[in-house]
Design a protein around this motif. Structure first.
Motif, mmCIF file in Angstrom:
data_model
loop_
_atom_site.group_PDB
_atom_site.id
_atom_site.type_symbol
_atom_site.label_atom_id
_atom_site.label_comp_id
_atom_site.label_asym_id
_atom_site.label_seq_id
_atom_site.Cartn_x
_atom_site.Cartn_y
_atom_site.Cartn_z
ATOM 1 N N CYS A 1 39.322 -14.814 21.552
ATOM 2 C CA CYS A 1 37.963 -15.459 21.479
ATOM 3 C C CYS A 1 37.903 -16.759 21.203
ATOM 4 O O CYS A 1 37.150 -17.575 21.889
ATOM 5 N N LEU A 2 38.494 -17.348 20.167
ATOM 6 C CA LEU A 2 38.393 -18.873 20.084
ATOM 7 C C LEU A 2 39.142 -19.623 20.998
ATOM 8 O O LEU A 2 38.661 -20.587 21.466
ATOM 9 N N ALA A 3 40.252 -19.031 21.578
ATOM 10 C CA ALA A 3 40.739 -19.850 22.489
ATOM 11 C C ALA A 3 39.969 -19.948 24.018
ATOM 12 O O ALA A 3 39.887 -20.902 24.683
ATOM 13 N N GLY A 4 39.122 -18.804 24.156
ATOM 14 C CA GLY A 4 38.162 -18.935 25.306
ATOM 15 C C GLY A 4 37.052 -19.754 24.940
ATOM 16 O O GLY A 4 36.561 -20.385 25.820
ATOM 17 N N LEU A 5 36.591 -19.847 23.697
ATOM 18 C CA LEU A 5 35.620 -20.820 23.448
ATOM 19 C C LEU A 5 36.001 -22.233 23.837
ATOM 20 O O LEU A 5 35.084 -22.921 24.393
ATOM 21 N N PHE A 6 37.058 -22.668 23.432
ATOM 22 C CA PHE A 6 37.624 -23.980 23.744
ATOM 23 C C PHE A 6 37.838 -24.364 24.971
ATOM 24 O O PHE A 6 37.324 -25.041 25.706
ATOM 25 N N ARG A 7 38.035 -22.998 25.662
ATOM 26 C CA ARG A 7 38.236 -23.198 27.308
ATOM 27 C C ARG A 7 36.977 -23.550 28.006
ATOM 28 O O ARG A 7 36.734 -24.431 28.947
ATOM 29 N N LEU A 8 35.792 -22.907 27.315
ATOM 30 C CA LEU A 8 34.608 -22.997 27.994
ATOM 31 C C LEU A 8 33.908 -24.411 27.753
ATOM 32 O O LEU A 8 33.216 -24.984 28.206
ATOM 33 N N LEU A 9 34.462 -24.896 26.692
ATOM 34 C CA LEU A 9 34.017 -26.376 25.965
ATOM 35 C C LEU A 9 34.303 -27.460 26.791
ATOM 36 O O LEU A 9 33.693 -28.395 26.837
ATOM 37 N N TYR A 10 35.540 -27.302 27.641
ATOM 38 C CA TYR A 10 35.653 -28.346 28.464
ATOM 39 C C TYR A 10 35.343 -27.890 29.842
ATOM 40 O O TYR A 10 35.877 -28.813 31.094
ATOM 41 N N ASP A 11 34.795 -26.908 30.266
ATOM 42 C CA ASP A 11 34.452 -26.378 31.724
ATOM 43 C C ASP A 11 33.424 -27.147 32.338
ATOM 44 O O ASP A 11 33.657 -27.810 33.329
ATOM 45 N N VAL A 12 32.221 -27.685 31.681
ATOM 46 C CA VAL A 12 31.320 -28.439 32.085
ATOM 47 C C VAL A 12 31.883 -29.887 32.465
ATOM 48 O O VAL A 12 31.420 -30.309 33.679
ATOM 49 N N PRO A 13 32.706 -30.611 31.664
ATOM 50 C CA PRO A 13 33.149 -31.882 32.315
ATOM 51 C C PRO A 13 34.112 -31.802 33.491
ATOM 52 O O PRO A 13 34.247 -32.744 34.327
ATOM 53 N N PHE A 14 34.868 -30.733 33.666
ATOM 54 C CA PHE A 14 35.536 -30.691 34.739
ATOM 55 C C PHE A 14 34.667 -30.311 35.881
ATOM 56 O O PHE A 14 34.878 -30.915 37.062
ATOM 57 N N ILE A 15 33.686 -29.760 35.828
ATOM 58 C CA ILE A 15 32.765 -29.518 36.796
ATOM 59 C C ILE A 15 32.013 -30.923 37.486
ATOM 60 O O ILE A 15 31.747 -30.978 38.614
ATOM 61 N N MET A 16 31.768 -31.510 36.352
ATOM 62 C CA MET A 16 30.965 -32.926 36.476
ATOM 63 C C MET A 16 32.187 -33.763 37.351
ATOM 64 O O MET A 16 31.584 -34.466 38.064
ATOM 65 N N LEU A 17 33.383 -33.710 36.998
ATOM 66 C CA LEU A 17 34.357 -34.635 38.028
ATOM 67 C C LEU A 17 34.352 -34.079 39.170
ATOM 68 O O LEU A 17 34.533 -35.024 40.171
ATOM 69 N N ARG A 18 34.181 -32.852 39.536
ATOM 70 C CA ARG A 18 34.471 -32.085 40.806
ATOM 71 C C ARG A 18 32.976 -32.801 41.563
ATOM 72 O O ARG A 18 32.940 -32.977 42.813
ATOM 73 N N VAL A 19 31.808 -32.399 40.974
ATOM 74 C CA VAL A 19 30.589 -33.066 41.540
ATOM 75 C C VAL A 19 30.564 -34.619 42.047
ATOM 76 O O VAL A 19 30.187 -35.033 42.963
#
Length: 498
Positions: free
Chosen positions: A125-143
């Motif tokens: 669960c903690l690994a999943g949380l940290f993965r989710l926390l940098y997902d939006v910045p990755f999406i921003m770079l793709r946009v």
């Protein structure tokens, strides 16, 4: 149109590098997994993966889709930074709540009844949380279509994952538990690396009204994403119920091999094309461009799908460290490949619906497809096992693709090159079906036959006039430009230049 094609190719190239490295890390990690884990534990890992994807799809309440849709409509840099801050702040809260609820469900319902789950679940669960926390910045770079920068961050994340997983399994000898300890360390460090980017991209103004609009737009898509994961989850759980975790393990291996198409072709194209599509929402009609792009997309998907199917045995032998007991996954791969191709078609057909903000319609179609898949799984899997699960997935994906096509034609009425698409699919079925009728000789002879069949497939495309004269000319020019090793290096360097 040519300039847009070049831009699409450039962006797809860099996303392709990131996806290739992701899959290459899997090629390294799977032999490591197969050395330290049992076939049942590999099957269990597949169930944990589906649990994470379920969390990833629903925890953000669809705001990531809304962020993608609204970003290019923001008129100033400050407005875009406010949009990012609003989206990211909401995701931090919603993802944290989602992770806590996931942990409570896994603990209290004892979903995965295995020894040591009380220690594994917190790491997971903690690994999943940290993965989710940098997902939006990755999406921003793709946009922002900063494919090179996003791929650089992704490559760093992959390197961390390989390093810490190797350390946990090889040095610490932590077994199944070590996988999620390694993921926690890798995702936590990746989050720290992206933190300066996150802070730099924020204007600390919370747009609550816009957040509400994004949720109304994106939440139906989140529901549909959950149902998409039901397509992956239901067959594995039903397989486990009627057969064993070993069968789930084989099916998971077949899925990983099939997903080479997702990583190398489908994902890279859809990522680049989607953001290009949103960026040009207000431009004049580009129907000719979209028609040709879909034909090229189908060409690369079918060609890559045939190649992966042909070399499935060799791929499994490599990624599973020579363990031949996983060869029972090979007959499943062609059916999964067909389903994945239909899934790729869906992604294109849905874009006009998202453009018109008809996300509820997308959700309805996907929910119906998910219900159909679950029903077919209960009917087919008990009798036909893994192969039945793959066939029901293909049927469901085709049904959903036809529904999305019907609805999208009401909006844009795009007339794709259906004769060429039918030719591709027909040749693909013939070449895959015919290949499995050819007896095996030796490794060298078998590889030569496979290469010869791929060359014959391409020749058939020319014979049946799949390519127009101008396209044949462009293919010749591309070959002359890329056919020498030194030219390849120079051309790759030029891709990152404006």
């Amino acid at each position: 149109m040519l300039n847009k094609l070049r831009e699409l190719f450039k962006e797809s190239f860099f996303y392709g590098i990131g996806n290739f490295l992701t899959k290459a890390s899997g090629l390294y990690l799977l032999p490591l997994y197969s050395t330290y884990l049992s076939k049942e534990e590999i099957g269990l890992m597949g169930l944990y993966e589906t649990a994470f994807f379920f969390l990833m799809a629903i925890a953000a309440w669809g705001t990531k889709s809304g962020f993608t849709r609204w970003y290019n409509e923001m008129k100033t840099r400050q407005d875009r930074q406010s949009l990012f801050f609003t989206t990211y702040a909401f995701n931090v809260v919603s993802n944290t709540i989602g992770v806590v609820l996931t942990a409570l469900i896994l603990f209290n319902l004892n979903v995965f009844e295995t020894e040591g789950s009380e220690r594994i679940i917190p790491y997971f669960c903690l690994a999943g949380l940290f993965r989710l926390l940098y997902d939006v910045p990755f999406i921003m770079l793709r946009v922002q279509q900063k494919a090179f920068k996003q791929t650089s961050y992704q490559t760093l994340s992959i390197a961390f994952t390989i390093l810490f997983t190797f350390y946990q399994l090889e040095v610490e000898n932590n077994g199944f538990e070590g996988i999620y300890i390694g993921q926690l360390m890798a995702n936590g460090l990746t989050f720290l690396v992206t933190l300066p980017l996150i802070i730099k991209s924020c204007h600390f103004r919370f747009k609550s009204k816009l957040l509400g609009e994004m949720i109304r737009y994106g939440y139906p898509l989140a529901i549909s994403n959950v149902l998409l994961h039901v397509l992956a989850i239901s067959d594995r759980y039903i397989l486990e119920a009627y057969y064993s975790l070993a069968d789930v393990g084989s099916y998971s291996v077949a899925t990983k091999v099939t997903n080479l198409l997702q990583f190398l072709v489908m994902g890279t194209f859809i990522t680049s094309y989607t953001y290009q599509y949103y960026k040009s929402l207000n431009e004049e009609d580009n129907s000719r461009y979209h028609i040709k792009i879909f034909s090229y997309f189908m060409l690369f998907m079918v060609l890559a799908g045939i190649a992966i199917t042909y070399f499935a045995k060799e791929i499994i032998f490599i990624i599973m460290a020579g363990k031949v007991e996983y060869f029972d996954a090979i007959p499943v791969i062609p059916f999964l490949m067909v389903g994945l191709i239909f899934s790729g078609m869906q992604q294109v057909f849905k874009l006009p619906l998202t453009k018109a903000k008809l996300t509820r319609l997308i959700s309805i179609v996907t929910i119906g497809a998910g219900a159909l898949n679950v029903g077919l799984n209960f009917l087919v899997i008990p009798q036909f096992g893994k192969e039945g699960a793959a066939v029901t997935t293909a049927i469901t994906q085709l049904t959903a693709a036809l529904c999305f096509l019907y609805q999208s034609r009401k909006i844009e009425g795009t007339q794709y090159e259906w004769r060429k698409i039918a030719l591709l699919l027909t040749l693909g079925i013939v070449f895959c079906g015919g290949f499995f009728l050819i007896p095996s000789f030796s490794i060298v002879v078998d590889i030569l036959i496979k290469i010869g069949l791929l060359a014959l497939f391409i020749l058939c495309l020319f014979v049946f006039n799949f390519f127009e004269p101008i396209e044949k000319q462009r293919i010749t020019e591309a070959w002359l430009k890329w056919n020498k090793p030194r030219a390849i290096i120079d051309n790759i360097k030029s891709l990152n230049k404006k």
